[in-house]
Design a protein around this motif. Sequence first.
Motif, PDB file in Angstrom:
ATOM      1  N   MET A   1       4.010  14.108  -9.531  1.00 28.13           N
ATOM      2  CA  MET A   1       3.914  14.776 -10.808  1.00 28.13           C
ATOM      3  C   MET A   1       2.683  14.236 -11.529  1.00 28.13           C
ATOM      4  O   MET A   1       2.177  13.171 -11.198  1.00 28.13           O
ATOM      5  CB  MET A   1       5.187  14.576 -11.623  1.00 28.13           C
ATOM      6  N   THR A   2       2.245  14.961 -12.524  1.00 28.92           N
ATOM      7  CA  THR A   2       1.069  14.567 -13.280  1.00 28.92           C
ATOM      8  C   THR A   2       1.459  14.289 -14.726  1.00 28.92           C
ATOM      9  O   THR A   2       2.170  15.082 -15.354  1.00 28.92           O
ATOM     10  CB  THR A   2       0.006  15.675 -13.239  1.00 28.92           C
ATOM     11  N   ILE A   3       1.003  13.152 -15.248  1.00 28.70           N
ATOM     12  CA  ILE A   3       1.206  12.795 -16.647  1.00 28.70           C
ATOM     13  C   ILE A   3      -0.139  12.391 -17.233  1.00 28.70           C
ATOM     14  O   ILE A   3      -1.104  12.176 -16.497  1.00 28.70           O
ATOM     15  CB  ILE A   3       2.238  11.648 -16.804  1.00 28.70           C
ATOM     16  N   GLN A   4      -0.199  12.294 -18.543  1.00 27.55           N
ATOM     17  CA  GLN A   4      -1.395  11.817 -19.239  1.00 27.55           C
ATOM     18  C   GLN A   4      -1.138  10.381 -19.663  1.00 27.55           C
ATOM     19  O   GLN A   4      -0.140  10.101 -20.324  1.00 27.55           O
ATOM     20  CB  GLN A   4      -1.666  12.666 -20.488  1.00 27.55           C
ATOM     21  N   ILE A   5      -2.042   9.470 -19.271  1.00 29.17           N
ATOM     22  CA  ILE A   5      -1.930   8.074 -19.679  1.00 29.17           C
ATOM     23  C   ILE A   5      -3.172   7.729 -20.479  1.00 29.17           C
ATOM     24  O   ILE A   5      -4.282   7.768 -19.950  1.00 29.17           O
ATOM     25  CB  ILE A   5      -1.801   7.133 -18.466  1.00 29.17           C
ATOM     26  N   ASN A   6      -2.970   7.433 -21.754  1.00 25.87           N
ATOM     27  CA  ASN A   6      -4.074   7.125 -22.661  1.00 25.87           C
ATOM     28  C   ASN A   6      -5.175   8.176 -22.557  1.00 25.87           C
ATOM     29  O   ASN A   6      -6.358   7.861 -22.498  1.00 25.87           O
ATOM     30  CB  ASN A   6      -4.619   5.722 -22.410  1.00 25.87           C
ATOM     31  N   GLY A   7      -4.764   9.450 -22.516  1.00 30.52           N
ATOM     32  CA  GLY A   7      -5.699  10.560 -22.521  1.00 30.52           C
ATOM     33  C   GLY A   7      -6.267  10.963 -21.177  1.00 30.52           C
ATOM     34  O   GLY A   7      -7.034  11.914 -21.084  1.00 30.52           O
ATOM     35  N   GLU A   8      -5.899  10.260 -20.108  1.00 30.01           N
ATOM     36  CA  GLU A   8      -6.412  10.586 -18.778  1.00 30.01           C
ATOM     37  C   GLU A   8      -5.282  11.083 -17.882  1.00 30.01           C
ATOM     38  O   GLU A   8      -4.209  10.499 -17.838  1.00 30.01           O
ATOM     39  CB  GLU A   8      -7.068   9.366 -18.137  1.00 30.01           C
ATOM     40  N   SER A   9      -5.555  12.148 -17.155  1.00 33.02           N
ATOM     41  CA  SER A   9      -4.579  12.716 -16.236  1.00 33.02           C
ATOM     42  C   SER A   9      -4.412  11.794 -15.031  1.00 33.02           C
ATOM     43  O   SER A   9      -5.383  11.263 -14.506  1.00 33.02           O
ATOM     44  CB  SER A   9      -5.060  14.093 -15.787  1.00 33.02           C
ATOM     45  N   ARG A  10      -3.149  11.600 -14.614  1.00 30.07           N
ATOM     46  CA  ARG A  10      -2.877  10.715 -13.482  1.00 30.07           C
ATOM     47  C   ARG A  10      -1.668  11.230 -12.711  1.00 30.07           C
ATOM     48  O   ARG A  10      -0.652  11.583 -13.301  1.00 30.07           O
ATOM     49  CB  ARG A  10      -2.632   9.300 -13.976  1.00 30.07           C
ATOM     50  N   LYS A  11      -1.796  11.254 -11.399  1.00 28.05           N
ATOM     51  CA  LYS A  11      -0.662  11.626 -10.550  1.00 28.05           C
ATOM     52  C   LYS A  11       0.170  10.369 -10.296  1.00 28.05           C
ATOM     53  O   LYS A  11      -0.361   9.322  -9.960  1.00 28.05           O
ATOM     54  CB  LYS A  11      -1.151  12.207  -9.235  1.00 28.05           C
ATOM     55  N   VAL A  12       1.478  10.511 -10.460  1.00 21.74           N
ATOM     56  CA  VAL A  12       2.410   9.401 -10.238  1.00 21.74           C
ATOM     57  C   VAL A  12       3.594   9.921  -9.430  1.00 21.74           C
ATOM     58  O   VAL A  12       3.793  11.134  -9.308  1.00 21.74           O
ATOM     59  CB  VAL A  12       2.902   8.792 -11.578  1.00 21.74           C
ATOM     60  N   THR A  13       4.384   9.006  -8.915  1.00 21.01           N
ATOM     61  CA  THR A  13       5.571   9.407  -8.164  1.00 21.01           C
ATOM     62  C   THR A  13       6.606  10.004  -9.111  1.00 21.01           C
ATOM     63  O   THR A  13       6.665   9.643 -10.294  1.00 21.01           O
ATOM     64  CB  THR A  13       6.199   8.200  -7.434  1.00 21.01           C
ATOM     65  N   SER A  14       7.403  10.923  -8.608  1.00 19.89           N
ATOM     66  CA  SER A  14       8.455  11.502  -9.440  1.00 19.89           C
ATOM     67  C   SER A  14       9.549  10.459  -9.651  1.00 19.89           C
ATOM     68  O   SER A  14       9.635   9.476  -8.932  1.00 19.89           O
ATOM     69  CB  SER A  14       9.021  12.763  -8.792  1.00 19.89           C
ATOM     70  N   GLU A  15      10.361  10.690 -10.664  1.00 24.38           N
ATOM     71  CA  GLU A  15      11.453   9.780 -11.025  1.00 24.38           C
ATOM     72  C   GLU A  15      10.943   8.394 -11.367  1.00 24.38           C
ATOM     73  O   GLU A  15      11.569   7.381 -11.058  1.00 24.38           O
ATOM     74  CB  GLU A  15      12.505   9.724  -9.923  1.00 24.38           C
ATOM     75  N   LEU A  16       9.796   8.337 -12.040  1.00 23.68           N
ATOM     76  CA  LEU A  16       9.201   7.068 -12.442  1.00 23.68           C
ATOM     77  C   LEU A  16       9.642   6.731 -13.860  1.00 23.68           C
ATOM     78  O   LEU A  16       9.656   7.588 -14.742  1.00 23.68           O
ATOM     79  CB  LEU A  16       7.667   7.183 -12.390  1.00 23.68           C
ATOM     80  N   THR A  17      10.024   5.475 -14.076  1.00 25.27           N
ATOM     81  CA  THR A  17      10.379   5.011 -15.416  1.00 25.27           C
ATOM     82  C   THR A  17       9.153   4.364 -16.051  1.00 25.27           C
ATOM     83  O   THR A  17       8.148   4.101 -15.382  1.00 25.27           O
ATOM     84  CB  THR A  17      11.508   3.970 -15.362  1.00 25.27           C
ATOM     85  N   ILE A  18       9.255   4.075 -17.330  1.00 22.86           N
ATOM     86  CA  ILE A  18       8.162   3.375 -18.005  1.00 22.86           C
ATOM     87  C   ILE A  18       7.947   2.014 -17.353  1.00 22.86           C
ATOM     88  O   ILE A  18       6.813   1.610 -17.092  1.00 22.86           O
ATOM     89  CB  ILE A  18       8.450   3.216 -19.508  1.00 22.86           C
ATOM     90  N   ALA A  19       9.022   1.305 -17.050  1.00 21.99           N
ATOM     91  CA  ALA A  19       8.894  -0.003 -16.395  1.00 21.99           C
ATOM     92  C   ALA A  19       8.184   0.139 -15.051  1.00 21.99           C
ATOM     93  O   ALA A  19       7.328  -0.675 -14.701  1.00 21.99           O
ATOM     94  CB  ALA A  19      10.268  -0.644 -16.212  1.00 21.99           C
ATOM     95  N   GLY A  20       8.523   1.172 -14.294  1.00 21.05           N
ATOM     96  CA  GLY A  20       7.873   1.412 -13.010  1.00 21.05           C
ATOM     97  C   GLY A  20       6.396   1.718 -13.176  1.00 21.05           C
ATOM     98  O   GLY A  20       5.558   1.248 -12.402  1.00 21.05           O
ATOM     99  N   LEU A  21       6.056   2.500 -14.185  1.00 16.65           N
ATOM    100  CA  LEU A  21       4.656   2.817 -14.459  1.00 16.65           C
ATOM    101  C   LEU A  21       3.883   1.556 -14.816  1.00 16.65           C
ATOM    102  O   LEU A  21       2.793   1.312 -14.294  1.00 16.65           O
ATOM    103  CB  LEU A  21       4.556   3.837 -15.598  1.00 16.65           C
ATOM    104  N   LEU A  22       4.441   0.748 -15.706  1.00 18.22           N
ATOM    105  CA  LEU A  22       3.762  -0.497 -16.088  1.00 18.22           C
ATOM    106  C   LEU A  22       3.576  -1.402 -14.884  1.00 18.22           C
ATOM    107  O   LEU A  22       2.529  -2.038 -14.729  1.00 18.22           O
ATOM    108  CB  LEU A  22       4.539  -1.207 -17.197  1.00 18.22           C
ATOM    109  N   ASN A  23       4.566  -1.440 -14.006  1.00 16.42           N
ATOM    110  CA  ASN A  23       4.465  -2.236 -12.783  1.00 16.42           C
ATOM    111  C   ASN A  23       3.329  -1.713 -11.899  1.00 16.42           C
ATOM    112  O   ASN A  23       2.533  -2.498 -11.381  1.00 16.42           O
ATOM    113  CB  ASN A  23       5.795  -2.222 -12.033  1.00 16.42           C
ATOM    114  N   GLU A  24       3.245  -0.388 -11.724  1.00 20.78           N
ATOM    115  CA  GLU A  24       2.176   0.208 -10.919  1.00 20.78           C
ATOM    116  C   GLU A  24       0.801  -0.110 -11.496  1.00 20.78           C
ATOM    117  O   GLU A  24      -0.175  -0.265 -10.763  1.00 20.78           O
ATOM    118  CB  GLU A  24       2.326   1.731 -10.840  1.00 20.78           C
ATOM    119  N   LEU A  25       0.729  -0.198 -12.827  1.00 19.21           N
ATOM    120  CA  LEU A  25      -0.537  -0.472 -13.497  1.00 19.21           C
ATOM    121  C   LEU A  25      -0.800  -1.967 -13.678  1.00 19.21           C
ATOM    122  O   LEU A  25      -1.796  -2.355 -14.286  1.00 19.21           O
ATOM    123  CB  LEU A  25      -0.562   0.223 -14.868  1.00 19.21           C
TER     124      LEU A  25
END
Length: 67
Positions: free
Chosen positions: A1-25
Amino acid sequence: MTIQINGESRKVTSELTIAGLLNELNIQNEQVAVEVNLHIVDRQQFSCHSLAEGDHVEIMSFIGGGS
């Protein structure tokens, strides 16, 4: 899926939580505030707040300083 992170488009895995996103980053969740679709998310909800296609996420770091 695609989300916007700080104004930039980024593809991430589906069913991702905020904690998971922070971990990936490689961001420690104790040092940031996170806003999803203009709503600040409580840090205690990071592990259960799932992100969805098209979400707009703003990650703000705390910076010390001042006089």
